[in-house]
Write a protein that holds these residues in place. Sequence first.
Motif, PDB file in Angstrom:
ATOM      1  N   GLY A  92      27.409 -12.767  21.288  1.00 54.48           N
ATOM      2  CA  GLY A  92      26.824 -12.482  19.989  1.00 54.48           C
ATOM      3  C   GLY A  92      25.321 -12.565  19.911  1.00 54.48           C
ATOM      4  N   LYS A  93      24.659 -12.924  20.960  1.00 57.25           N
ATOM      5  CA  LYS A  93      23.198 -13.030  20.919  1.00 57.25           C
ATOM      6  C   LYS A  93      22.550 -12.104  21.953  1.00 57.25           C
ATOM      7  CE  LYS A  93      23.365 -16.166  17.770  1.00 57.25           C
ATOM      8  NZ  LYS A  93      22.971 -15.856  16.392  1.00 57.25           N
ATOM      9  N   GLN A  94      23.243 -11.060  22.358  1.00 55.14           N
ATOM     10  CA  GLN A  94      22.730 -10.167  23.392  1.00 55.14           C
ATOM     11  C   GLN A  94      21.448  -9.444  22.976  1.00 55.14           C
ATOM     12  OE1 GLN A  94      25.900 -10.367  22.402  1.00 55.14           O
ATOM     13  NE2 GLN A  94      27.094 -10.836  24.209  1.00 55.14           N
ATOM     14  N   HIS A  95      21.207  -9.299  21.673  1.00 53.72           N
ATOM     15  CA  HIS A  95      19.993  -8.631  21.199  1.00 53.72           C
ATOM     16  C   HIS A  95      18.754  -9.508  21.373  1.00 53.72           C
ATOM     17  CE1 HIS A  95      21.490 -11.021  17.842  1.00 53.72           C
ATOM     18  NE2 HIS A  95      20.242 -11.121  17.464  1.00 53.72           N
ATOM     19  N   MET A  96      18.933 -10.773  21.682  1.00 57.05           N
ATOM     20  CA  MET A  96      17.798 -11.686  21.827  1.00 57.05           C
ATOM     21  C   MET A  96      17.262 -11.621  23.260  1.00 57.05           C
ATOM     22  SD  MET A  96      19.283 -14.896  19.603  1.00 57.05           S
ATOM     23  CE  MET A  96      17.803 -15.900  19.750  1.00 57.05           C
ATOM     24  N   VAL A  97      16.533 -10.556  23.543  1.00 53.42           N
ATOM     25  CA  VAL A  97      16.040 -10.336  24.906  1.00 53.42           C
ATOM     26  C   VAL A  97      14.520 -10.310  24.981  1.00 53.42           C
ATOM     27  CG1 VAL A  97      18.122  -9.112  25.629  1.00 53.42           C
ATOM     28  CG2 VAL A  97      16.213  -7.826  24.655  1.00 53.42           C
ATOM     29  N   THR A  98      13.843 -10.520  23.857  1.00 58.11           N
ATOM     30  CA  THR A  98      12.386 -10.404  23.849  1.00 58.11           C
ATOM     31  C   THR A  98      11.682 -11.743  23.920  1.00 58.11           C
ATOM     32  OG1 THR A  98      12.315 -10.399  21.425  1.00 58.11           O
ATOM     33  CG2 THR A  98      12.496  -8.256  22.511  1.00 58.11           C
ATOM     34  N   GLY A  99      12.423 -12.816  24.069  1.00 60.30           N
ATOM     35  CA  GLY A  99      11.830 -14.145  24.075  1.00 60.30           C
ATOM     36  C   GLY A  99      12.378 -14.938  22.905  1.00 60.30           C
ATOM     37  N   PRO A 100      11.778 -16.078  22.611  1.00 62.32           N
ATOM     38  CA  PRO A 100      12.261 -16.860  21.479  1.00 62.32           C
ATOM     39  C   PRO A 100      12.223 -16.040  20.192  1.00 62.32           C
ATOM     40  CG  PRO A 100      10.764 -18.159  22.800  1.00 62.32           C
ATOM     41  CD  PRO A 100      10.687 -16.743  23.320  1.00 62.32           C
ATOM     42  N   ASP A 149      15.240 -15.523  -1.295  1.00 65.69           N
ATOM     43  CA  ASP A 149      16.320 -14.612  -1.658  1.00 65.69           C
ATOM     44  C   ASP A 149      16.592 -13.683  -0.476  1.00 65.69           C
ATOM     45  OD1 ASP A 149      17.982 -12.620  -2.680  1.00 65.69           O
ATOM     46  OD2 ASP A 149      16.909 -12.486  -4.585  1.00 65.69           O
ATOM     47  N   LEU A 150      17.532 -14.080   0.375  1.00 66.42           N
ATOM     48  CA  LEU A 150      17.810 -13.331   1.601  1.00 66.42           C
ATOM     49  C   LEU A 150      18.233 -11.885   1.343  1.00 66.42           C
ATOM     50  CD1 LEU A 150      18.061 -13.201   4.686  1.00 66.42           C
ATOM     51  CD2 LEU A 150      20.358 -14.151   4.433  1.00 66.42           C
ATOM     52  N   GLY A 210      22.266  -5.510  13.678  1.00 60.78           N
ATOM     53  CA  GLY A 210      23.592  -6.062  13.444  1.00 60.78           C
ATOM     54  C   GLY A 210      23.868  -6.287  11.975  1.00 60.78           C
ATOM     55  N   GLU A 211      25.018  -6.857  11.730  1.00 63.26           N
ATOM     56  CA  GLU A 211      25.407  -7.203  10.373  1.00 63.26           C
ATOM     57  C   GLU A 211      24.745  -8.518   9.987  1.00 63.26           C
ATOM     58  OE1 GLU A 211      27.255  -5.285   8.313  1.00 63.26           O
ATOM     59  OE2 GLU A 211      27.078  -3.818   9.940  1.00 63.26           O
ATOM     60  N   PRO A 212      24.404  -8.673   8.716  1.00 66.50           N
ATOM     61  CA  PRO A 212      23.815  -9.958   8.313  1.00 66.50           C
ATOM     62  C   PRO A 212      24.842 -11.072   8.418  1.00 66.50           C
ATOM     63  CG  PRO A 212      24.268  -8.586   6.408  1.00 66.50           C
ATOM     64  CD  PRO A 212      24.553  -7.749   7.622  1.00 66.50           C
ATOM     65  N   GLY A 213      24.372 -12.244   8.755  1.00 71.44           N
ATOM     66  CA  GLY A 213      25.218 -13.421   8.730  1.00 71.44           C
ATOM     67  C   GLY A 213      25.190 -14.007   7.326  1.00 71.44           C
ATOM     68  N   PRO A 214      25.897 -15.084   7.111  1.00 71.40           N
ATOM     69  CA  PRO A 214      25.907 -15.672   5.765  1.00 71.40           C
ATOM     70  C   PRO A 214      24.544 -16.216   5.344  1.00 71.40           C
ATOM     71  CG  PRO A 214      27.110 -17.059   7.313  1.00 71.40           C
ATOM     72  CD  PRO A 214      26.756 -15.801   8.047  1.00 71.40           C
ATOM     73  N   THR A 215      23.704 -16.556   6.320  1.00 72.63           N
ATOM     74  CA  THR A 215      22.385 -17.121   5.982  1.00 72.63           C
ATOM     75  C   THR A 215      21.253 -16.499   6.796  1.00 72.63           C
ATOM     76  OG1 THR A 215      22.670 -18.917   7.591  1.00 72.63           O
ATOM     77  CG2 THR A 215      23.371 -19.353   5.308  1.00 72.63           C
ATOM     78  N   TRP A 216      21.461 -15.348   7.443  1.00 73.59           N
ATOM     79  CA  TRP A 216      20.411 -14.753   8.262  1.00 73.59           C
ATOM     80  C   TRP A 216      20.572 -13.244   8.363  1.00 73.59           C
ATOM     81  CZ3 TRP A 216      24.678 -17.063  10.369  1.00 73.59           C
ATOM     82  CH2 TRP A 216      25.449 -16.277  11.217  1.00 73.59           C
ATOM     83  N   GLN A 217      19.458 -12.585   8.741  1.00 74.31           N
ATOM     84  CA  GLN A 217      19.437 -11.166   9.071  1.00 74.31           C
ATOM     85  C   GLN A 217      18.387 -10.961  10.154  1.00 74.31           C
ATOM     86  OE1 GLN A 217      21.073  -8.035   7.912  1.00 74.31           O
ATOM     87  NE2 GLN A 217      20.117  -7.680   9.894  1.00 74.31           N
ATOM     88  N   HIS A 218      18.807 -10.476  11.323  1.00 74.65           N
ATOM     89  CA  HIS A 218      17.861 -10.183  12.392  1.00 74.65           C
ATOM     90  C   HIS A 218      17.217  -8.824  12.151  1.00 74.65           C
ATOM     91  CE1 HIS A 218      20.399 -13.192  14.512  1.00 74.65           C
ATOM     92  NE2 HIS A 218      19.202 -13.587  14.887  1.00 74.65           N
ATOM     93  N   PHE A 219      15.983  -8.668  12.645  1.00 81.75           N
ATOM     94  CA  PHE A 219      15.285  -7.385  12.546  1.00 81.75           C
ATOM     95  C   PHE A 219      14.312  -7.258  13.710  1.00 81.75           C
ATOM     96  CE2 PHE A 219      12.673 -10.381  10.168  1.00 81.75           C
ATOM     97  CZ  PHE A 219      11.364 -10.040  10.495  1.00 81.75           C
ATOM     98  N   GLU A 272      13.940 -12.877  12.545  1.00 80.73           N
ATOM     99  CA  GLU A 272      15.001 -12.944  11.554  1.00 80.73           C
ATOM    100  C   GLU A 272      14.475 -13.484  10.244  1.00 80.73           C
ATOM    101  OE1 GLU A 272      18.374 -15.389  12.597  1.00 80.73           O
ATOM    102  OE2 GLU A 272      17.339 -17.205  12.057  1.00 80.73           O
ATOM    103  N   LEU A 273      15.207 -13.143   9.196  1.00 81.23           N
ATOM    104  CA  LEU A 273      15.043 -13.806   7.912  1.00 81.23           C
ATOM    105  C   LEU A 273      16.168 -14.813   7.818  1.00 81.23           C
ATOM    106  CD1 LEU A 273      14.487 -10.738   5.551  1.00 81.23           C
ATOM    107  CD2 LEU A 273      12.749 -12.246   6.541  1.00 81.23           C
ATOM    108  N   VAL A 274      15.889 -15.977   7.256  1.00 83.52           N
ATOM    109  CA  VAL A 274      16.904 -17.017   7.096  1.00 83.52           C
ATOM    110  C   VAL A 274      16.794 -17.566   5.680  1.00 83.52           C
ATOM    111  CG1 VAL A 274      15.416 -18.789   8.104  1.00 83.52           C
ATOM    112  CG2 VAL A 274      17.866 -19.119   8.103  1.00 83.52           C
TER     113      VAL A 274
END
Length: 116
Positions: free
Chosen positions: A61-69, A77-78, A94-103, A112-114
């Motif tokens: 589920g974290k395969q998109h995290m390839v650019t570093g931290p 207001d997420l 990806g789809e937003p999580g309950p408390t986050w959205q990656h971009f 991400e927004l959290v």
Amino acid sequence: MRRMNITGLGWSGSRTSAAPELAHFYANVLGLPLAHHEADFWVFTLPDGRNVEVFGEGYAGKQHMVTGPVVGFAVEDLPSAAEELRAAGVELLGEPGPTWQHFRGPDGNVYELVAD
């Protein structure tokens, strides 16, 4: 145009081939308390209650995290903040999580927004 209200850094995560070593560093050098651990995944808690997470390459589920931290910007207001990104033409990942959205930022890195 409405502007999202960023309240601070809300999260940080690193996906790395050196996950056990990074987790050891966070725990034993930085002194962060371990809040959760499972195979290829560690969660450490900062003094303000927010989390720093470490993902091994095998963690699903974290395969998109390839650019570093990846850092998460805390917002009041997420859903509205994510919509502002979308309206600005920002690529949401990806789809937003309950408390986050990656971009993807204009530099090509993942952020991400959290929810604060």
